[in-house]
Motif scaffolding. Structure first.
Motif, PDB file in Angstrom:
ATOM      1  N   LEU A  54       0.817  -1.209   0.000  1.00 26.18           N
ATOM      2  CA  LEU A  54       0.000   0.000   0.000  1.00 26.18           C
ATOM      3  C   LEU A  54       0.852   1.261   0.000  1.00 26.18           C
ATOM      4  CD1 LEU A  54      -2.773  -1.108   2.522  1.00 26.18           C
ATOM      5  CD2 LEU A  54      -3.124  -0.534   0.111  1.00 26.18           C
ATOM      6  N   LEU A  55       2.031   1.199   0.597  1.00 32.27           N
ATOM      7  CA  LEU A  55       2.906   2.372   0.631  1.00 32.27           C
ATOM      8  C   LEU A  55       3.246   2.863  -0.765  1.00 32.27           C
ATOM      9  CD1 LEU A  55       5.520   1.815   3.489  1.00 32.27           C
ATOM     10  CD2 LEU A  55       3.867   3.689   3.266  1.00 32.27           C
ATOM     11  N   ALA A  56       3.339   1.951  -1.722  1.00 35.15           N
ATOM     12  CA  ALA A  56       3.656   2.340  -3.099  1.00 35.15           C
ATOM     13  C   ALA A  56       2.574   3.230  -3.701  1.00 35.15           C
ATOM     14  CB  ALA A  56       3.846   1.088  -3.956  1.00 35.15           C
ATOM     15  N   PHE A  57       1.387   3.194  -3.112  1.00 31.73           N
ATOM     16  CA  PHE A  57       0.273   4.008  -3.606  1.00 31.73           C
ATOM     17  C   PHE A  57       0.025   5.228  -2.718  1.00 31.73           C
ATOM     18  CE2 PHE A  57      -1.062  -0.547  -4.422  1.00 31.73           C
ATOM     19  CZ  PHE A  57      -0.495  -0.596  -5.696  1.00 31.73           C
ATOM     20  N   GLY A  58       0.965   5.498  -1.802  1.00 30.36           N
ATOM     21  CA  GLY A  58       0.807   6.628  -0.906  1.00 30.36           C
ATOM     22  C   GLY A  58      -0.166   6.379   0.215  1.00 30.36           C
ATOM     23  N   ILE A  59      -0.442   5.104   0.504  1.00 27.44           N
ATOM     24  CA  ILE A  59      -1.374   4.735   1.569  1.00 27.44           C
ATOM     25  C   ILE A  59      -0.561   4.153   2.715  1.00 27.44           C
ATOM     26  CG2 ILE A  59      -3.332   3.289   2.217  1.00 27.44           C
ATOM     27  CD1 ILE A  59      -4.146   3.290  -0.751  1.00 27.44           C
TER      28      ILE A  59
END
Length: 264
Positions: A54-59
């Motif tokens: 999710l971090l890759a999507f800014g989440i």
């Protein structure tokens, strides 16, 4: 106060493709201190791996905010108190969840359980071994019934498609853990610590996310960003035989409709 059980694949992302407004939606929940849990039928990743993805999507979410069908399957087996020997058909997320709960993955034959999730290296040999264990008396547990999954290049077969072949060959129906099963829904609602009537289930799949919410007494919102689309939504609802409380173009549209309802 409302709580939220939110799907991942097709709702927050599609494979490695972000879905618009997903990051903003999670930030909105966090800013308003609204309790939420990301509930996924995907058994292939651990909660830590999901959080990293999710971090890759800014989440940015803690791994404790993620609940997988693998974790729910391990909890279910623990509650059965029948045995500790498991034959697994699946990937690392399922193996880690089972091992963390103390199950023996290299135990006796026949095993007490055959536990199956998504397995992208599924073979005829794996099918044969699973069927032989089931014929010998093992209990069949399926992490999730999804026959198709959203991915980067379109839909791909899910754990339910593999289960169809195992069931056809063995004649054994599995205990289904993931959405729409009340098993994972009850565990997730318990973790939120709220009455089901105060919980919104948000997802892109009428047959799993929305049906799971309806049978559990939750309110439901269908987003048209994954399995359900503007083109097929009426067909999807008709085939599932359930109707969500809200149908939303995306998560930004959900925030707008939820706000109009007075946050209830």
């Amino acid at each position: 106060m409302n709580g939220f059980l939110i799907d991942l694949d097709g709702t927050l992302y599609r494979g490695h493709e972000p879905i618009p407004h997903a990051a903003t939606f999670i930030q909105w929940l966090q800013q308003h201190q609204l309790p939420y849990l990301l509930v996924t039928n995907n058994s292939s990743r651990t909660p830590a791996q999901v959080a990293e993805h999710l971090l890759a999507f800014g989440i940015e979410v803690p791994e404790t905010a993620v609940y997988t069908s693998s974790q729910a399957a391990a909890k279910y087996l623990t509650e059965q108190r029948r045995g500790r020997s498991v034959h697994m058909v699946g990937e690392s997320g399922l193996r880690i969840a089972l091992e963390a709960s103390g199950f023996d993955m290299e135990g006796t034959t026949p095993p007490d359980y055959v536990v199956q999730g998504i397995d992208r290296s599924f073979t005829y040999a794996k099918l044969t071994e699973a069927v032989r264990h089931l014929k010998a008396g093992a209990t069949y547990v399926l992490t999730n019934p999804d026959r198709m999954l959203p991915s980067d290049g379109g839909l791909m077969p899910g754990a339910g498609s593999l289960a169809a072949s195992i069931t056809a060959a063995s004649g054994v129906e599995p205990v289904v853990i993931g959405k729409p099963s009340p098993i994972i829904m009850a565990y997730a609602i318990e973790r939120l610590g709220l009455p089901a009537a105060d919980v919104w289930v948000i997802g892109d799949n009428v047959h799993t996310d929305i049906r799971g919410g309806v049978v559990s007494g939750c309110r439901t919102a269908l987003v048209l960003t994954g399995v359900a689309t503007p083109e097929n939504v009426h067909e999807q609802m008709a085939s599932a035989g359930v109707t969500p409380d809200l149908v939303c173009d995306d998560l930004a549209h959900f925030i707008d409709q939820f706000t109009r309802l007075g946050g209830k």
